[in-house]
Design a protein around this motif. Sequence first.
Motif, PDB file in Angstrom:
ATOM      1  N   ALA A 232     -21.391 -17.863  13.576  1.00 50.36           N
ATOM      2  CA  ALA A 232     -20.528 -18.258  14.694  1.00 50.36           C
ATOM      3  C   ALA A 232     -20.631 -19.748  14.965  1.00 50.36           C
ATOM      4  CB  ALA A 232     -20.897 -17.464  15.944  1.00 50.36           C
ATOM      5  N   ALA A 233     -21.849 -20.279  14.936  1.00 49.92           N
ATOM      6  CA  ALA A 233     -22.030 -21.721  15.148  1.00 49.92           C
ATOM      7  C   ALA A 233     -21.336 -22.518  14.053  1.00 49.92           C
ATOM      8  CB  ALA A 233     -23.517 -22.053  15.196  1.00 49.92           C
ATOM      9  N   ASP A 234     -21.434 -22.053  12.811  1.00 53.20           N
ATOM     10  CA  ASP A 234     -20.792 -22.752  11.692  1.00 53.20           C
ATOM     11  C   ASP A 234     -19.268 -22.691  11.807  1.00 53.20           C
ATOM     12  OD1 ASP A 234     -23.287 -23.311  10.639  1.00 53.20           O
ATOM     13  OD2 ASP A 234     -23.275 -21.630   9.228  1.00 53.20           O
ATOM     14  N   ILE A 235     -18.765 -21.564  12.259  1.00 57.69           N
ATOM     15  CA  ILE A 235     -17.310 -21.416  12.410  1.00 57.69           C
ATOM     16  C   ILE A 235     -16.776 -22.375  13.463  1.00 57.69           C
ATOM     17  CG2 ILE A 235     -15.510 -19.838  13.255  1.00 57.69           C
ATOM     18  CD1 ILE A 235     -17.177 -17.556  11.909  1.00 57.69           C
ATOM     19  N   VAL A 236     -17.452 -22.457  14.605  1.00 55.71           N
ATOM     20  CA  VAL A 236     -17.006 -23.360  15.666  1.00 55.71           C
ATOM     21  C   VAL A 236     -17.071 -24.813  15.189  1.00 55.71           C
ATOM     22  CG1 VAL A 236     -17.491 -24.226  17.986  1.00 55.71           C
ATOM     23  CG2 VAL A 236     -17.558 -21.769  17.525  1.00 55.71           C
ATOM     24  N   ALA A 237     -18.110 -25.149  14.453  1.00 61.16           N
ATOM     25  CA  ALA A 237     -18.223 -26.512  13.928  1.00 61.16           C
ATOM     26  C   ALA A 237     -17.081 -26.807  12.951  1.00 61.16           C
ATOM     27  CB  ALA A 237     -19.570 -26.697  13.238  1.00 61.16           C
ATOM     28  N   PHE A 238     -16.755 -25.846  12.104  1.00 59.78           N
ATOM     29  CA  PHE A 238     -15.645 -25.998  11.152  1.00 59.78           C
ATOM     30  C   PHE A 238     -14.318 -26.172  11.886  1.00 59.78           C
ATOM     31  CE2 PHE A 238     -12.423 -23.466   8.632  1.00 59.78           C
ATOM     32  CZ  PHE A 238     -12.140 -24.465   7.711  1.00 59.78           C
ATOM     33  N   GLU A 239     -14.062 -25.328  12.870  1.00 61.24           N
ATOM     34  CA  GLU A 239     -12.805 -25.425  13.604  1.00 61.24           C
ATOM     35  C   GLU A 239     -12.730 -26.717  14.421  1.00 61.24           C
ATOM     36  OE1 GLU A 239     -11.820 -21.918  15.815  1.00 61.24           O
ATOM     37  OE2 GLU A 239     -11.810 -20.618  14.036  1.00 61.24           O
ATOM     38  N   THR A 240     -13.864 -27.190  14.899  1.00 59.45           N
ATOM     39  CA  THR A 240     -13.872 -28.454  15.631  1.00 59.45           C
ATOM     40  C   THR A 240     -13.460 -29.603  14.717  1.00 59.45           C
ATOM     41  OG1 THR A 240     -15.602 -27.672  17.137  1.00 59.45           O
ATOM     42  CG2 THR A 240     -15.294 -30.052  16.970  1.00 59.45           C
ATOM     43  N   ARG A 241     -13.933 -29.588  13.496  1.00 61.06           N
ATOM     44  CA  ARG A 241     -13.548 -30.631  12.539  1.00 61.06           C
ATOM     45  C   ARG A 241     -12.050 -30.542  12.212  1.00 61.06           C
ATOM     46  NH1 ARG A 241     -16.881 -31.354   7.294  1.00 61.06           N
ATOM     47  NH2 ARG A 241     -15.668 -33.308   7.358  1.00 61.06           N
TER      48      ARG A 241
END
Length: 687
Positions: A232-241
């Motif tokens: 979940a943390a990785d997904i949010v970081a990806f979507e933020t980029r």
Amino acid sequence: MLKLRLMACAATAVLSLAATAALAQNTPPIVEIPSTSQPAIGEFGFDMQGMDTSVRPGADFNQFANGTYLKNTPIPADRTSYGAFHVLHDRSQENLKTLIEESAANPSSSEDAARIGAFYNSFMDEAAVERLGASPLQADLAEVRAADTRQEIAALMGRTQSGFGSSIFGVQIFEDLQDARKTSAYVVQGGTGLPDRDYYLEDSFATQKVAYQAYIAKALELADWPNAERAAADIVAFETRLAEQHWTAVQNRQIDKIYNPTTVADLATTAPGFDWAAWAEGAGIAQVPTLIAANNTAFPGMAKVFAETPVETLQSWQAFHVIDQASPYLSSAFVDNQFNFYGKVLGGQPENQPRWKRGVARVDGSLGEVLGREFVARHFPAESKAQMEELVGNLRAAMTRRIENLDWMSPETKQQALYKMSRFGVKIGYPDEWREYDGLRLEPGDLYGNVERSSAFEWAFNVDKLTKPVNPLEWGMTPQTVNAYYNPVRNEIVFPAAILQAPFFDPNADPAINYGGIGAVIGHEITHGFDDQGRKTDGDGALRDWWTAEDAAKFEERAKVLGAQYSALSPVEGVNVNGDLTMGENIADMGGLLLALDAYHMSLNGQPAPVINGLTGDQRVFLGWAQVWRNNSRDEALRQQVTVDPHAPAMFRAGATVRNIDAWYEAFGVQPGDEQYLAPEARARIW
């Protein structure tokens, strides 16, 4: 995924010359609609009991017109807002429920009834859905696990156009902005699950972003996806980029910026790092010779983010979006988890809608024109359509006269504007040709499969348009939709039957109320053809600058005055309307109300307007307008609206639009010193 706004809507989202004299001869006739006799309070189409006459009109016109209604009308627990549009929507949904349940009870009566019954019954069989739990997801998640290279992930992203899942690049299919006779595939930015890039990038949405990550983790956990918290943390970081690369909501409105012809091969060169060929093959558009890159300058950065993101994160991201999109059709654990975030956190909505409402909406979304045929037969009499066509004729004539009398527009631009009006198309109530759903297989006990097959059927229907001429009889909304739109490519306005009901339109109401209600809404859609974006397409629907440079500069200057007014408005403490984002809708509101007032005066055929319950004709037009926009909203919903929605909050549509109309001051005696007073030189004057 981004939805391009080629269709400008009234609620809630894309030339040869004619001489002025010749056009004037073809102006639709002014139709006289007889006035009603003096009725008792409440019988002439306006809810006088909903007014708050302790408030001066010039202090807060929305409260004056609607204050008591707003005070006494709570927002239902399963809503983020409630008002006049919702009253119509609820009525439409109740009517659809009756139609759907009749079909579900008699599936042998026709193939369409069998489809409706199968879909609705599969949705309403909650016990069967609960027994299945997360099992319907397994085949789709297995496909995600099998996509263990970036090429395979890109291909899977393409395939999600016709099923559950997502893509960082989406496809929307509609008319070509340079040739309205053909259909094109527009490539658009996507890949994010929050309402707008600001939710990722602005500190004011930090709480919602944290809640989003928690929602993702829970969704993955429910589906037994490994390492849910870390994923979940990785997904949010990806979507933020990705969000950092996205165009803003204001940029997305610029119709002249989204038309960028390209090819799959060119995209591979201009936006490397993403396998465009695999993606296009998956989406079924590999053989389309030309694509339109809508948010083209965002693509290189987005492709770079994709290339730099670990495959494991991309798989987790895709798994989440499959789960997210499928959640409404899974067991209550998934339904509740999704509602708790999107409903409660983002919208402030205490309770989910009853299951029958969600089921009706799902069937309506997949079999809309099947339902539409019977809806029209039962709820839209021929006389209503005839009266609406007459009213539209008056409004078109009013816009023609306004163009002719503009003091700031040159003869050259006027000639083109008048040509555009002469070419305006109007669709009222329902299509002349109904869509068929032959080949769509729906099973009574397979909700998840029904949704997937319906999605695939719809995508195939749209892709097939790329090989055919545009069907001029096709509608972008079903008759039971409480909304309306202007399509700039077709240069037409469309009004479904469901919005042509009281309190917006009542065949037996006072004409002034009808003109202020549905008349101004129709005028709104007409004005969209000449708002800050609609003016960029010509009378044949082609994207073309048909303005002289001087006229364009004058228009922009006048529009800035309106934008500044709205940017100063705050529906919730600390949050202001974005005057640039809402510019087109604000111009259309002001223009629509001006046209309604003009058309009402024309309909009087030189006779004085009657006074009804102490209200003059002009007063009733303005009150009819305000009644349309009476609405209560939750603070969370308002924060989301001003961030992503090109429409200003309803309170300002009712109360701020009037400030730029001289007749409002005269009708209600608004004077300097009144809170909503604007000096004549400070009023926006466009159409």
